[in-house]
Design a protein around this motif. Structure first.
Motif, PDB file in Angstrom:
ATOM      1  N   MET A  14      -0.159  -5.168  26.300  1.00 20.72           N
ATOM      2  CA  MET A  14       0.579  -3.999  25.837  1.00 20.72           C
ATOM      3  C   MET A  14       1.573  -4.381  24.743  1.00 20.72           C
ATOM      4  N   ILE A  15       2.344  -5.441  24.969  1.00 21.84           N
ATOM      5  CA  ILE A  15       3.379  -5.813  24.019  1.00 21.84           C
ATOM      6  C   ILE A  15       2.772  -6.374  22.731  1.00 21.84           C
ATOM      7  N   SER A  16       1.760  -7.236  22.867  1.00 28.65           N
ATOM      8  CA  SER A  16       1.139  -7.794  21.665  1.00 28.65           C
ATOM      9  C   SER A  16       0.437  -6.707  20.866  1.00 28.65           C
ATOM     10  N   GLY A  17      -0.171  -5.744  21.566  1.00 24.37           N
ATOM     11  CA  GLY A  17      -0.813  -4.634  20.865  1.00 24.37           C
ATOM     12  C   GLY A  17       0.195  -3.770  20.129  1.00 24.37           C
ATOM     13  N   ALA A  18       1.326  -3.507  20.770  1.00 33.30           N
ATOM     14  CA  ALA A  18       2.368  -2.710  20.130  1.00 33.30           C
ATOM     15  C   ALA A  18       2.922  -3.437  18.906  1.00 33.30           C
ATOM     16  N   ALA A  19       3.142  -4.743  19.031  1.00 36.13           N
ATOM     17  CA  ALA A  19       3.637  -5.524  17.895  1.00 36.13           C
ATOM     18  C   ALA A  19       2.628  -5.519  16.750  1.00 36.13           C
ATOM     19  N   SER A  20       1.340  -5.618  17.095  1.00 36.89           N
ATOM     20  CA  SER A  20       0.296  -5.600  16.067  1.00 36.89           C
ATOM     21  C   SER A  20       0.281  -4.275  15.321  1.00 36.89           C
ATOM     22  N   LEU A  21       0.496  -3.182  16.049  1.00 39.68           N
ATOM     23  CA  LEU A  21       0.534  -1.872  15.408  1.00 39.68           C
ATOM     24  C   LEU A  21       1.712  -1.770  14.437  1.00 39.68           C
ATOM     25  N   VAL A  23       3.103  -4.287  12.787  1.00 37.75           N
ATOM     26  CA  VAL A  23       2.782  -5.104  11.616  1.00 37.75           C
ATOM     27  C   VAL A  23       1.749  -4.398  10.732  1.00 37.75           C
ATOM     28  N   GLN A  24       0.741  -3.783  11.370  1.00 31.68           N
ATOM     29  CA  GLN A  24      -0.266  -3.058  10.593  1.00 31.68           C
ATOM     30  C   GLN A  24       0.385  -1.915   9.808  1.00 31.68           C
ATOM     31  N   THR A  25       1.292  -1.196  10.453  1.00 30.92           N
ATOM     32  CA  THR A  25       2.002  -0.117   9.767  1.00 30.92           C
ATOM     33  C   THR A  25       2.797  -0.656   8.585  1.00 30.92           C
ATOM     34  N   ALA A  26       3.487  -1.771   8.803  1.00 33.35           N
ATOM     35  CA  ALA A  26       4.288  -2.370   7.729  1.00 33.35           C
ATOM     36  C   ALA A  26       3.436  -2.809   6.555  1.00 33.35           C
ATOM     37  N   ARG A  27       2.197  -3.218   6.832  1.00 32.44           N
ATOM     38  CA  ARG A  27       1.316  -3.712   5.768  1.00 32.44           C
ATOM     39  C   ARG A  27       0.542  -2.617   5.044  1.00 32.44           C
ATOM     40  N   THR A  28       0.445  -1.434   5.634  1.00 31.96           N
ATOM     41  CA  THR A  28      -0.417  -0.400   5.067  1.00 31.96           C
ATOM     42  C   THR A  28       0.316   0.865   4.634  1.00 31.96           C
ATOM     43  N   LEU A  29       1.469   1.164   5.220  1.00 33.28           N
ATOM     44  CA  LEU A  29       2.186   2.376   4.844  1.00 33.28           C
ATOM     45  C   LEU A  29       2.834   2.179   3.474  1.00 33.28           C
ATOM     46  N   PRO A  30       2.588   3.076   2.526  1.00 30.47           N
ATOM     47  CA  PRO A  30       3.115   2.883   1.169  1.00 30.47           C
ATOM     48  C   PRO A  30       4.617   2.643   1.106  1.00 30.47           C
ATOM     49  N   SER A  31       5.377   3.306   1.970  1.00 26.58           N
ATOM     50  CA  SER A  31       6.830   3.157   1.909  1.00 26.58           C
ATOM     51  C   SER A  31       7.318   1.836   2.485  1.00 26.58           C
ATOM     52  N   LEU A  32       6.432   1.091   3.167  1.00 28.08           N
ATOM     53  CA  LEU A  32       6.818  -0.168   3.800  1.00 28.08           C
ATOM     54  C   LEU A  32       6.115  -1.388   3.223  1.00 28.08           C
ATOM     55  N   MET A  33       4.913  -1.211   2.684  1.00 27.58           N
ATOM     56  CA  MET A  33       4.078  -2.359   2.340  1.00 27.58           C
ATOM     57  C   MET A  33       4.666  -3.240   1.242  1.00 27.58           C
ATOM     58  N   GLY A  34       5.577  -2.700   0.456  1.00 27.22           N
ATOM     59  CA  GLY A  34       6.217  -3.506  -0.575  1.00 27.22           C
ATOM     60  C   GLY A  34       7.478  -4.209  -0.107  1.00 27.22           C
ATOM     61  N   ASN A  35       7.811  -4.033   1.168  1.00 24.34           N
ATOM     62  CA  ASN A  35       9.036  -4.613   1.709  1.00 24.34           C
ATOM     63  C   ASN A  35       8.694  -5.687   2.734  1.00 24.34           C
ATOM     64  N   PRO A  36       8.807  -6.974   2.410  1.00 23.18           N
ATOM     65  CA  PRO A  36       8.452  -8.038   3.352  1.00 23.18           C
ATOM     66  C   PRO A  36       9.302  -8.043   4.614  1.00 23.18           C
ATOM     67  N   ASN A  37      10.493  -7.460   4.555  1.00 23.98           N
ATOM     68  CA  ASN A  37      11.348  -7.424   5.747  1.00 23.98           C
ATOM     69  C   ASN A  37      10.726  -6.628   6.884  1.00 23.98           C
ATOM     70  N   ALA A  38       9.869  -5.654   6.541  1.00 22.23           N
ATOM     71  CA  ALA A  38       9.265  -4.798   7.566  1.00 22.23           C
ATOM     72  C   ALA A  38       8.310  -5.556   8.467  1.00 22.23           C
ATOM     73  N   GLN A  39       7.856  -6.745   8.039  1.00 20.83           N
ATOM     74  CA  GLN A  39       6.935  -7.543   8.851  1.00 20.83           C
ATOM     75  C   GLN A  39       7.624  -8.707   9.554  1.00 20.83           C
ATOM     76  N   ARG A  40       8.899  -8.873   9.356  1.00 23.10           N
ATOM     77  CA  ARG A  40       9.606  -9.990   9.954  1.00 23.10           C
ATOM     78  C   ARG A  40       9.590  -9.894  11.474  1.00 23.10           C
ATOM     79  N   SER A  41       9.463 -11.039  12.120  1.00 28.62           N
ATOM     80  CA  SER A  41       9.369 -11.046  13.582  1.00 28.62           C
ATOM     81  C   SER A  41      10.624 -10.474  14.235  1.00 28.62           C
ATOM     82  N   GLU A  42      11.807 -10.760  13.646  1.00 23.76           N
ATOM     83  CA  GLU A  42      13.031 -10.186  14.205  1.00 23.76           C
ATOM     84  C   GLU A  42      12.996  -8.662  14.164  1.00 23.76           C
TER      85      GLU A  42
END
Length: 290
Positions: A14-21, A23-42
Motif C-alpha cells: 500500500m505505502i510503496s504503491g502510494a509513493a509510486s503514484l 512520483v508518477q504524478t510529479a513526473r507527468t503532470l505539466p505543473s510539476l514535471m519541471g520541478n525536481p523538488n516534487a520527486q524528492r523523497s522527503e
C-alpha cells in the motif's frame, strides 16, 4: 515514521504503491514535471503523512488545558504513526504545487489551502507561510519532515531539530500565540505547536480552526552548522468543499441535499449547528470555485 494502511491490505504494498503514484504524478503532470523538488523523497514522505486519514482513536497527545494547551512533543501516535494512507488527499497536496515560504513573517498571503515547499533552512532560521481562512476548517493538517545526514563511512550522522508552530495574525498584523488560553476561541482541539527533540517529523493536527489569518512557522532550533532541506506540506479543508476534492462545485451541493436533516459531526453540516439545511447550502454557494 509510520503511515498505516486499511485493514486487509498489505502495508508495504500500500505505502510503496502510494509513493509510486506520487512520483508518477510529479513526473507527468505539466505543473510539476519541471520541478525536481516534487520527486524528492522527503517531499513524497511529507505529502503522504500529511494527507493520512487520522481516525478517532489517533492521538499525538497534545496538552489540552493550561498554559501549554495546544502543544505536543510527540508528533505521531505511538501505535498508528500518521495513521491510514489516503492517496486522494496526498494527491491534492502534491498537485497544490510548491509555494515558497518567506524568511520573515509575510504581510500578505503566500500559501493556499493545499500545497508544499522544499525549503533549505539555515541554523536558527525559519520559513513562514501565511494563509487566509474565510470559513471554519474542521480538520487541518500541517507537516514537516527532513532526512538525517549520514557521513561517507556510514559510521554516524547528524540530525537537524525543526519545530512547527501556527500563529494567529491580529488586526495590527502581529503574530499572536495560539498556545494556552489565547487559542481557546480559535481551535477546539489538537496541537498548534509540534516540538519533538528526537524525531525527524513534526505534525500539527488541528480541529475546528476558526476563520482568521494565520502564519505557519517552520523553525530550526538546533546548532548544526549545515543548512537543511525540509519538506513542508499542508492541507486546510476549503470551506464548502464537502467531498474534499479541492473544489467547491455541484458535487458538494448534491452531498448537502443527500445529507439533508439532523446530523452530528457530519462534513455536510458546514456551520456546525447539528443540522444540514438551507444555511449549509447557501454557504456552499458562497464558497463556490476552485
Amino acid at each position: 515514521n509510520r503511515v498505516y494502511s486499511p485493514a486487509g491490505i498489505g502495508l508495504p504494498a500500500m505505502i510503496s504503491g502510494a509513493a509510486s503514484l506520487m512520483v508518477q504524478t510529479a513526473r507527468t503532470l505539466p505543473s510539476l514535471m519541471g520541478n525536481p523538488n516534487a520527486q524528492r523523497s522527503e517531499l513524497v514522505k511529507s505529502v503522504l503523512m500529511c494527507g493520512a486519514r487520522r481516525r478517532g482513536i489517533w492521538t499525538n497527545n497534545p496538552s489540552i488545558s493550561g498554559a501549554t494547551r495546544g502543544t505536543t512533543s510527540t508528533p505521531l501516535d505511538p501505535i498508528y504513526g500518521a495513521d491510514q494512507v489516503n492517496v486522494n488527499l496526498a494527491h491534492l497536496i502534491l498537485t497544490g504545487n510548491e509555494q515558497n515560504g518567506s524568511t520573515t513573517p509575510p504581510t500578505v498571503a503566500n500559501a493556499t489551502y493545499r500545497g508544499w515547499d522544499l525549503v533549505n533552512i539555515p541554523t536558527g532560521g525559519s520559513s513562514y507561510y501565511r494563509f487566509v481562512l474565510p470559513g471554519l476548517a474542521e480538520n487541518v493538517s500541517m507537516l514537516a519532515t527532513w532526512h538525517r545526514k549520514v557521513n561517507s563511512g556510514f559510521t554516524g550522522g547528524t540530525l537537524a531539530n525543526v519545530n512547527l508552530q501556527l500563529w494567529r495574525v491580529n488586526g495590527a498584523g502581529q503574530l499572536v500565540s495560539l498556545v494556552g488560553s489565547g487559542g481557546l476561541p480559535y481551535f477546539s482541539a489538537g496541537n498548534v505547536v509540534s516540538s519533538s527533540s528526537v524525531d525527524n517529523v513534526e505534525l500539527l493536527n488541528i480541529q475546528n480552526l476558526q476563520p482568521n489569518t494565520y502564519v505557519l512557522q517552520v523553525q530550526r532550533v538546533d546548532a548544526e552548522a549545515d543548512t537543511w532541506d525540509v519538506a513542508v506540506s499542508w492541507l486546510v479543508p476549503r470551506p464548502g468543499d464537502v467531498n474534499n476534492d479541492g473544489v467547491v462545485n455541484i458535487l458538494d451541493l448534491l452531498d448537502i441535499v443527500a445529507a439533508w436533516g439532523p446530523c452530528s459531526e457530519c462534513p455536510e453540516d458546514i456551520n456546525n449547528d447539528f443540522s444540514v439545511n438551507i444555511t449549509d447550502l447557501l454557504l456552499v454557494v458562497s464558497y463556490w470555485g476552485g
